[in-house]
Enzyme design. Structure first.
Site, PDB file in Angstrom:
ATOM      1  N   LYS A  22       0.847  -1.207   0.000  1.00 27.21           N
ATOM      2  CA  LYS A  22       0.000   0.000   0.000  1.00 27.21           C
ATOM      3  C   LYS A  22       0.875   1.246   0.000  1.00 27.21           C
ATOM      4  O   LYS A  22       0.697   2.167  -0.792  1.00 27.21           O
ATOM      5  CB  LYS A  22      -0.914   0.033   1.228  1.00 27.21           C
ATOM      6  CG  LYS A  22      -1.555   1.399   1.478  1.00 27.21           C
ATOM      7  CD  LYS A  22      -2.382   1.423   2.731  1.00 27.21           C
ATOM      8  CE  LYS A  22      -1.633   1.581   3.997  1.00 27.21           C
ATOM      9  NZ  LYS A  22      -1.299   2.981   4.352  1.00 27.21           N
ATOM     10  N   ASN A  23       1.858   1.285   0.908  1.00 31.88           N
ATOM     11  CA  ASN A  23       2.651   2.501   1.100  1.00 31.88           C
ATOM     12  C   ASN A  23       3.656   2.752  -0.011  1.00 31.88           C
ATOM     13  O   ASN A  23       4.294   3.791  -0.055  1.00 31.88           O
ATOM     14  CB  ASN A  23       3.334   2.459   2.468  1.00 31.88           C
ATOM     15  CG  ASN A  23       2.311   2.604   3.574  1.00 31.88           C
ATOM     16  OD1 ASN A  23       1.154   2.933   3.320  1.00 31.88           O
ATOM     17  ND2 ASN A  23       2.716   2.329   4.795  1.00 31.88           N
ATOM     18  N   CYS A 115      -5.505  12.984  12.856  1.00 33.94           N
ATOM     19  CA  CYS A 115      -5.304  11.540  12.701  1.00 33.94           C
ATOM     20  C   CYS A 115      -5.222  10.919  14.087  1.00 33.94           C
ATOM     21  O   CYS A 115      -4.568  11.459  14.970  1.00 33.94           O
ATOM     22  CB  CYS A 115      -4.008  11.278  11.929  1.00 33.94           C
ATOM     23  SG  CYS A 115      -3.643   9.525  11.760  1.00 33.94           S
ATOM     24  N   ARG A 120       0.223  14.977  12.866  1.00 36.37           N
ATOM     25  CA  ARG A 120       0.943  14.650  11.619  1.00 36.37           C
ATOM     26  C   ARG A 120       1.089  15.890  10.752  1.00 36.37           C
ATOM     27  O   ARG A 120       0.456  15.999   9.694  1.00 36.37           O
ATOM     28  CB  ARG A 120       0.237  13.516  10.880  1.00 36.37           C
ATOM     29  CG  ARG A 120       0.189  12.234  11.721  1.00 36.37           C
ATOM     30  CD  ARG A 120      -0.440  11.082  11.008  1.00 36.37           C
ATOM     31  NE  ARG A 120       0.404  10.573   9.937  1.00 36.37           N
ATOM     32  CZ  ARG A 120       0.049   9.533   9.176  1.00 36.37           C
ATOM     33  NH1 ARG A 120      -1.112   8.946   9.396  1.00 36.37           N
ATOM     34  NH2 ARG A 120       0.824   9.072   8.227  1.00 36.37           N
ATOM     35  N   ASP A 306       4.655   0.753  12.168  1.00 35.01           N
ATOM     36  CA  ASP A 306       3.438   0.105  11.660  1.00 35.01           C
ATOM     37  C   ASP A 306       3.308  -1.345  12.107  1.00 35.01           C
ATOM     38  O   ASP A 306       2.321  -2.008  11.778  1.00 35.01           O
ATOM     39  CB  ASP A 306       3.398   0.191  10.124  1.00 35.01           C
ATOM     40  CG  ASP A 306       3.310   1.628   9.632  1.00 35.01           C
ATOM     41  OD1 ASP A 306       3.585   1.865   8.449  1.00 35.01           O
ATOM     42  OD2 ASP A 306       2.977   2.510  10.451  1.00 35.01           O
ATOM     43  N   ARG A 398      -8.617  -0.595   4.612  1.00 32.55           N
ATOM     44  CA  ARG A 398      -7.767   0.466   4.073  1.00 32.55           C
ATOM     45  C   ARG A 398      -6.391  -0.066   3.698  1.00 32.55           C
ATOM     46  O   ARG A 398      -5.737   0.454   2.801  1.00 32.55           O
ATOM     47  CB  ARG A 398      -7.562   1.567   5.105  1.00 32.55           C
ATOM     48  CG  ARG A 398      -8.820   2.266   5.570  1.00 32.55           C
ATOM     49  CD  ARG A 398      -8.438   3.452   6.373  1.00 32.55           C
ATOM     50  NE  ARG A 398      -7.666   4.334   5.491  1.00 32.55           N
ATOM     51  CZ  ARG A 398      -7.750   5.661   5.587  1.00 32.55           C
ATOM     52  NH1 ARG A 398      -8.513   6.198   6.505  1.00 32.55           N
ATOM     53  NH2 ARG A 398      -7.066   6.432   4.785  1.00 32.55           N
TER      54      ARG A 398
HETATM   55  C1  EPZ Z   1       4.285   6.949   6.261  1.00 24.91           C
HETATM   56  O1  EPZ Z   1       3.501   8.043   6.733  1.00 24.91           O
HETATM   57  C2  EPZ Z   1       3.335   5.739   6.222  1.00 24.91           C
HETATM   58  N1  EPZ Z   1       2.201   6.057   5.376  1.00 24.91           N
HETATM   59  C3  EPZ Z   1       2.824   5.442   7.628  1.00 24.91           C
HETATM   60  O2  EPZ Z   1       2.074   4.223   7.566  1.00 24.91           O
HETATM   61  C4  EPZ Z   1       4.015   5.180   8.540  1.00 24.91           C
HETATM   62  O3  EPZ Z   1       3.557   5.001   9.854  1.00 24.91           O
HETATM   63  C5  EPZ Z   1       4.973   6.391   8.498  1.00 24.91           C
HETATM   64  O4  EPZ Z   1       5.382   6.661   7.142  1.00 24.91           O
HETATM   65  C6  EPZ Z   1       6.238   6.146   9.306  1.00 24.91           C
HETATM   66  O5  EPZ Z   1       6.882   5.002   8.877  1.00 24.91           O
HETATM   67  C7  EPZ Z   1       2.335   5.940   4.025  1.00 24.91           C
HETATM   68  O6  EPZ Z   1       3.378   5.637   3.488  1.00 24.91           O
HETATM   69  C8  EPZ Z   1       1.108   6.186   3.207  1.00 24.91           C
HETATM   70  P1  EPZ Z   1       6.191  10.446   8.286  1.00 24.91           P
HETATM   71  P2  EPZ Z   1       4.080   9.539   6.671  1.00 24.91           P
HETATM   72  O7  EPZ Z   1       6.027  11.728   7.552  1.00 24.91           O
HETATM   73  O8  EPZ Z   1       5.042   9.673   5.559  1.00 24.91           O
HETATM   74  C9  EPZ Z   1       6.575  13.742  11.705  1.00 24.91           C
HETATM   75  C10 EPZ Z   1       0.224   2.796   7.831  1.00 24.91           C
HETATM   76  O9  EPZ Z   1      -0.166   2.269   8.877  1.00 24.91           O
HETATM   77  N2  EPZ Z   1       6.486  14.724  10.597  1.00 24.91           N
HETATM   78  O10 EPZ Z   1       7.378   9.620   7.991  1.00 24.91           O
HETATM   79  O11 EPZ Z   1       2.920  10.443   6.738  1.00 24.91           O
HETATM   80  C11 EPZ Z   1       5.287  12.939  11.874  1.00 24.91           C
HETATM   81  O12 EPZ Z   1       4.334  13.627  12.643  1.00 24.91           O
HETATM   82  C12 EPZ Z   1       0.660   4.282   7.855  1.00 24.91           C
HETATM   83  O13 EPZ Z   1       0.313   2.217   6.743  1.00 24.91           O
HETATM   84  C13 EPZ Z   1       6.716  16.044  10.858  1.00 24.91           C
HETATM   85  O14 EPZ Z   1       6.956  16.442  12.006  1.00 24.91           O
HETATM   86  O15 EPZ Z   1       4.867   9.579   8.071  1.00 24.91           O
HETATM   87  C14 EPZ Z   1       5.805  11.672  12.523  1.00 24.91           C
HETATM   88  O16 EPZ Z   1       5.951  11.885  13.888  1.00 24.91           O
HETATM   89  C15 EPZ Z   1       0.320   4.968   9.136  1.00 24.91           C
HETATM   90  N3  EPZ Z   1       6.646  16.928   9.821  1.00 24.91           N
HETATM   91  C16 EPZ Z   1       7.169  11.485  11.867  1.00 24.91           C
HETATM   92  O17 EPZ Z   1       7.558  12.756  11.362  1.00 24.91           O
HETATM   93  C17 EPZ Z   1       6.372  16.527   8.532  1.00 24.91           C
HETATM   94  O18 EPZ Z   1       6.320  17.357   7.613  1.00 24.91           O
HETATM   95  C18 EPZ Z   1       7.185  10.469  10.710  1.00 24.91           C
HETATM   96  O19 EPZ Z   1       6.107  10.758   9.853  1.00 24.91           O
HETATM   97  C19 EPZ Z   1       6.153  15.166   8.286  1.00 24.91           C
HETATM   98  C20 EPZ Z   1       6.212  14.271   9.343  1.00 24.91           C
END
Ligand code: EPZ
Length: 419
Positions: A22-23, A115, A120, A306, A398
């Site tokens: 998915k990701n 969320c 996020r 995850d 999902r």
């Molecule tokens: C991806 O989300 C995945 N989703 C998530 O999987 C996964 O949990 C996450 O990466 C971490 O591995 C998809 O790929 C669609 P991040 P993403 O930006 O990219 C902070 C699932 O269950 N952050 O890497 O949105 C954020 O709040 C989903 O399949 C900022 O502070 O996650 C978090 O604490 C859930 N500023 C950390 O970084 C930003 O601009 C990592 O988030 C972006 C993120």
């Protein structure tokens, strides 16, 4: 709205095929907006999140065809506005910003809402677009990015909780059509980022270093169509490994990339399970109850956030006390209260769950709150004495393709009922 009933304590045995990721599929489908040529993406899982992404692409003007896991997208002309109605359904919609900015030099996308797994923000995404020369404006619930032209630049994606996976993808997709060279430092190293970069390179992009924390992108004038098979879903695979640990006799996963799962297989081995692997299959063998241990989630190649909820379900009946610390989404513990309803002994201490192993869990009506929390409840239901009733299973759909059918094929007594 469906619910799932699981009659626990049935042993699992046999083999299951892992679906496409998915990701990985979501940003790759968004990347098809970067060219007016047709793109063919294979092994796209049948999930509601994928459905939402195809809705967004269609809304943006692309022709989308889909037939049993193969999606063809032809974005001859695109408009650059993705509205709230569609974006609110899925946070990952944010990854159309990069390709639209790259191609159209402007994009307006509704800001993703709240969320349940925690705060996020997208500040790192916006920091990257600004570095490439885009003006960023957040107004009326929308983020608008605009740039007469994009220039290559150096940008660090290090944030409070480390780097960002979709943020790295978004900057990659904007930078491939920028003038000059972009260097992303503190980039995410997830296999999904590598898969996206490999698709973009097939489209004619010049990306080096994907999979490391320093990615170099030499901008090109235009991109062309390409064909690509999405990598296997390592989180679906990890979930089935835990199912095998919880209730398995001998469970084999086929069509899996075992090298993407090292942190998970190492952790399960430390828990006492024997795992046999070759490069495209994994088999887990039972070994009595799990041994207790301490886990801390980390960006890849560390232990994936995850898989955190699923491990809480496994460690609920471990011998002794375990701790699970969530360093990526510190509030990501919605599953804990539901596992406690099934008899688990878990205390939350800030971003750490302290799990006192109990003899067994008992079936109960529980509520799914998010994708991975719902997977943890299914796993706990496999182990529990009696029947577990999981409500709001749309969360499962999902991110898991045919989860109940696949578990049923391994011998689980599981049924989906319409309410
Ligand atoms: C991806 O989300 C995945 N989703 C998530 O999987 C996964 O949990 C996450 O990466 C971490 O591995 C998809 O790929 C669609 P991040 P993403 O930006 O990219 C902070 C699932 O269950 N952050 O890497 O949105 C954020 O709040 C989903 O399949 C900022 O502070 O996650 C978090 O604490 C859930 N500023 C950390 O970084 C930003 O601009 C990592 O988030 C972006 C993120």
């Amino acid at each position: 709205m469906d619910k799932i009933l699981i009659h626990g304590q049935r042993p699992l045995a046999g083999a299951v095929k892992i679906s496409g990721s998915k990701n990985s599929a979501l940003p790759i489908l968004a990347a098809t907006l970067l060219t007016s040529d047709p793109c063919v993406v294979q092994r796209v899982p049948d999930l509601s999140d994928v459905h939402y992404m195809l809705q967004i692409l269609t809304h943006l003007g692309a022709d989308v065809e889909r037939a049993s896991g193969i999606v063809t997208v032809k974005a001859e002309k695109v408009n650059s506005v993705a509205p709230y109605e569609i974006v609110r359904k899925m946070r990952a919609s944010i990854c159309v910003l990069g390709p639209l900015l790259g191609r159209e030099k402007e994009a307006t996308v509704s800001l993703p809402g709240g969320c349940v797994i925690g705060d996020r923000p997208i500040d790192l995404h916006l920091r990257g677009f600004e570095a490439l020369g885009a003006a960023v404006r957040v107004h009326g619930g929308n983020v608008k990015v605009l740039a007469p032209s994009l220039r290559g630049a150096k940008v660090s994606l290090r944030g409070k909780f480390g780097t960002t996976v979709l943020g790295t993808g978004n900057i990659l997709m904007a930078a491939v059509l920028a003038e000059g060279v972009t260097i992303i430092e503190d980039a995410a190293c997830e296999p999904e980022v590598v898969d996206l970069a490999s698709f973009l390179n097939k489209m004619g992009a010049k990306i080096e270093g994907a999979g490391t924390s320093r990615i170099v992108i030499e901008g090109v004038k235009e991109l062309h169509g390409a064909e690509h098979e999405v990598i296997p879903d390592r989180i679906e695979a990890g979930t089935f490994l835990v199912a095998g640990a919880i209730a398995g006799r001998e469970v084999t996963l086929n069509r899996v990339r075992s090298d993407h799962l090292t942190a998970v297989t190492d952790t399960l081995r430390t828990c006492g399970y024997h795992i046999a692997e070759d490069n495209c299959s994994l088999t887990i063998y039972p070994n009595g109850g799990p041994r207790s241990l301490d886990i801390k989630t980390q960006p890849y190649p560390g232990f994936p956030t995850d898989m955190q909820a699923q491990m809480c379900a496994l460690l609920a009946t471990a011998n002794g006390e375990s701790s699970v610390t969530e360093s990526i989404f510190p509030q990501r513990f919605m599953h804990v209260s539901e596992l406690k309803r099934m008899g688990a002994a878990i205390e939350l201490d800030g971003a750490t769950a302290r799990i006192h192993g109990v003899e067994n869990l008992s079936g109960a009506p529980v509520m799914a709150s998010d994708l991975r929390a719902s997977a943890a409840l299914v796993l706990a239901g496999l182990l529990a004495d009696g029947t577990t009733e999981i409500n709001r299973v749309y969360h499962i759909d999902r991110g898991y393709e045919m989860l109940d059918e696949k578990l049923g094929s391994l011998g689980a007594q599981i049924e989906r009922v319409k309410v």
